[in-house]
Structures are given as C-alpha cells and as structure tokens.
Design an enzyme around this catalytic site. Structure first.
Site, mmCIF file in Angstrom:
data_model
loop_
_atom_site.group_PDB
_atom_site.id
_atom_site.type_symbol
_atom_site.label_atom_id
_atom_site.label_comp_id
_atom_site.label_asym_id
_atom_site.label_seq_id
_atom_site.Cartn_x
_atom_site.Cartn_y
_atom_site.Cartn_z
ATOM 1 C CG ASN A 11 -1.501 1.182 1.353
ATOM 2 O OD1 ASN A 11 -1.931 2.256 0.528
ATOM 3 N ND2 ASN A 11 -2.383 1.554 2.531
ATOM 4 C CD1 TRP A 12 3.441 0.771 -2.834
ATOM 5 C CD2 TRP A 12 3.595 2.037 -4.625
ATOM 6 N NE1 TRP A 12 3.977 0.087 -3.708
ATOM 7 C CE2 TRP A 12 3.943 0.713 -4.862
ATOM 8 C CE3 TRP A 12 3.498 2.630 -5.983
ATOM 9 C CZ2 TRP A 12 4.622 0.018 -6.141
ATOM 10 C CZ3 TRP A 12 3.861 2.162 -6.979
ATOM 11 C CH2 TRP A 12 4.497 1.155 -7.335
ATOM 12 C CE LYS A 13 0.003 3.226 4.833
ATOM 13 N NZ LYS A 13 -0.099 3.632 6.195
ATOM 14 C CG HIS A 101 -5.988 1.699 5.085
ATOM 15 N ND1 HIS A 101 -5.674 2.513 6.137
ATOM 16 C CD2 HIS A 101 -4.966 0.871 4.976
ATOM 17 C CE1 HIS A 101 -4.390 2.350 6.460
ATOM 18 N NE2 HIS A 101 -3.994 1.343 5.769
ATOM 19 C CD GLU A 103 -3.056 5.407 6.837
ATOM 20 O OE1 GLU A 103 -2.989 5.554 5.703
ATOM 21 O OE2 GLU A 103 -2.101 4.821 7.469
ATOM 22 C CD GLU A 173 -3.655 -2.718 7.308
ATOM 23 O OE1 GLU A 173 -2.301 -3.005 6.926
ATOM 24 O OE2 GLU A 173 -4.248 -1.824 7.012
ATOM 25 N N GLY A 179 2.292 1.916 10.873
ATOM 26 C CA GLY A 179 3.365 3.090 10.759
ATOM 27 C C GLY A 179 3.927 3.498 12.026
ATOM 28 C CB SER A 215 5.201 -2.114 11.996
ATOM 29 O OG SER A 215 4.713 -0.765 12.388
ATOM 30 N N GLY A 236 2.616 -1.260 4.614
ATOM 31 C CA GLY A 236 2.704 0.076 3.972
ATOM 32 C C GLY A 236 4.109 0.604 3.732
ATOM 33 N N GLY A 237 4.956 1.340 4.860
ATOM 34 C CA GLY A 237 5.997 1.708 4.671
ATOM 35 C C GLY A 237 7.164 0.801 3.874
HETATM 36 C C1 PEP Z 1 -1.063 -0.017 6.366
HETATM 37 O O1 PEP Z 1 -1.055 1.224 6.347
HETATM 38 O O2 PEP Z 1 -1.777 -0.698 5.638
HETATM 39 C C2 PEP Z 1 0.143 -0.505 6.942
HETATM 40 C C3 PEP Z 1 0.278 -1.551 7.172
HETATM 41 O O3 PEP Z 1 1.440 0.486 7.179
HETATM 42 P P1 PEP Z 1 2.854 0.028 7.838
HETATM 43 O O4 PEP Z 1 3.239 -1.290 7.147
HETATM 44 O O5 PEP Z 1 3.715 1.271 7.397
HETATM 45 O O6 PEP Z 1 2.595 -0.204 9.203
#
Ligand code: PEP
Length: 260
Positions: A11-13, A101, A103, A173, A179, A215, A236-237
C-alpha cells in the site's frame, strides 16, 4: 488447516508520483526476473494518479504483479466531485481494491455502512476486495478487540451473495501497529487470525485469505507468517522500497508449504 497461497499487497498510500511509481514498478520487475517468486501473489496499490502508468509498465514488461486501488467511491457514477468509480478502475485493469483502510475510516469518515456499500459495488463489478479491519489501542487495552473486529466484519460482509465471496480477502491491521514500527506479536496475530477465521466461517467465507498489516518488514515477516499463521501481508512503509518489499514477498514464498 490447509495453507492458502500467500498474498502480499504493498500500500503506497499518498507516496510516489507517477515517475517514482514507474521506477519502483520497474525495480520490482527486475528483481522478480532475477529471482522469480513461485507461490506468492504480489499486488501493489499506487495512488490513483499513478495507476495508468503502473498498469502500463506491468503489462508491457510482463511483470508478475497485479494492481490495486487504495479506495473507491461506492456509487456507479454521477455528481461526486473528486471521486473515482469502480468501472473507471476496472478499465485501467485494476484487479483489487482496498476497502475501509483505518486511515480512510479515521480521517475521511468512512463508516461501517459505507464500507459495506463499497464492498457490494466492488464485488458486483467482479473486482477483488480487501476488507480492512482492526482496533485502536484503547479497544485492545479494554480487551474488546475480538468483539470489535467481529462487528466490523459482520457489518461489512453480511448478506453477500455466493459469487462475491470468492472475491474477498480480509486484512487485519491493528491501528496501533500501523506506521509505528511496533508490530503486533506473532501470538497476538495468531489469536486474531483464529478469531477472524471462525467469524468468516460462520459467514460462509472460510476460503478468504486473511492478511496482517502493521509495521511488517522482512525481519518480522517469517515469524508472523509461521507462528502468526497469516495468509500474507498488507504492507505500508516497507513497500516503498523494492528491496524491503521483495524481502517480505520472498519470506512468504519461502514459508509456503513449510519450506522454512
Ligand atoms: C498500512 O497502512 O496498511 C500499513 C500496514 O502500514 P505500515 O506497514 O507502514 O505499518
């Protein structure tokens, strides 16, 4: 439990413009050519404005990666300024859509009802959906996380028709792990995977893959996969760099069928 084919979604957000997105897509292509992945489905979810460029590069260079959108409007078309419909995404060869999601739920008022309506419109169009669920820290501290996640799932998934079921995956999640660099432990993930799978079985969705997100990196992926018993990851990251994303993909591939 029979192991399902792992699925890893990046997920490049709201990161990477279309030039950067193409570059990352190409890097993934080179890495996959040098070290092909046998057992794992790989998906990336770029921002809307990058979708066309990323699907083009994937098609022209035959990169074994599919493309997801991070969100979609639940309506078919019409007066929804600034929004994007499922049919527009389908036309771009987008095969997957993330729905709900945390967010979107927290910052853009995406209610459980809207998650359910979006899921219906995505599956009606025959597009694969990844329904995101997960609790905030206070909910976990109050030991209400299982009930909270069951309620999110029931609200999103209740009453889906037979044909839609095979299009659905779930991503657990926990909000406190997204994050933050603080992944849930393999034990916490395992307990929630068992819980989600029993809820899904009651909703006749026992075949759905259940991912973990929060994470994830190449170091914690193997234990989350094996001890946490996940069917893959929403990342994500660590999906913003080819090396770290492919490290996670490779871990899943190596863990498949007890190879590790
Ligand atoms: C996400 O936002 O879907 C996510 C899992 O982010 P991260 O891996 O950065 O925690």
């Amino acid at each position: 439990m029979t192991q399902k084919r792992p699925l890893v979604i990046g997920n490049w957000k709201m990161n990477l413009d279309y030039v950067e997105a193409v570059h990352l897509g190409q890097q993934l292509g080179v890495m996959l050519k040098n070290k092909p992945v046998e057992h794992t489905d790989i998906v990336v979810a770029p921002p809307f404005v990058d979708l066309r460029s990323v699907t083009s590069i994937i098609e022209s260079e035959r990169i074994p990666v599919e493309v997801a959108a991070q969100h979609v409007n639940a309506n078919e078309n019409g007066a929804h300024t600034g929004e994007i419909s499922v049919s527009m995404l389908k036309r771009l060869n987008v095969k997957w859509i993330l729905i709900g999601h945390s967010e979107r739920r927290a910052m853009y008022a995406m209610s459980d009802e809207l998650v359910a309506a979006t899921l219906r419109s995505v599956t009606r169009a025959g597009v694969r959906a990844v329904v995101c669920v997960g609790e905030a820290l206070q909910v976990r501290e109050a030991d209400e996380h299982e009930a909270y996640v069951s309620a999110q799932l029931a609200s999103a998934l209740e009453g889906l028709d037979e044909k839609s079921r095979e299009l659905i995956s779930v991503a657990y999640e926990p909000i406190w792990a997204i994050g933050t660099g603080l992944s849930a432990s393999a034990e916490q993930v395992r307990a929630m995977m068992d819980h989600i799978r029993s809820v899904l079985a009651q909703l006749s969705l026992g075949d759905a893959r259940v991912l973990y997100g929060g994470s994830v990196n190449a170091e914690n992926a193997p234990s989350l996969m094996l001890e946490g018993a996940v069917d893959g990851f929403l990342v994500g990251g660590a999906s913003l760099k080819a090396e770290s994303f492919m490290g996670i993909v490779q871990s899943c591939d190596d863990c498949y069928d007890g190879k590790r």
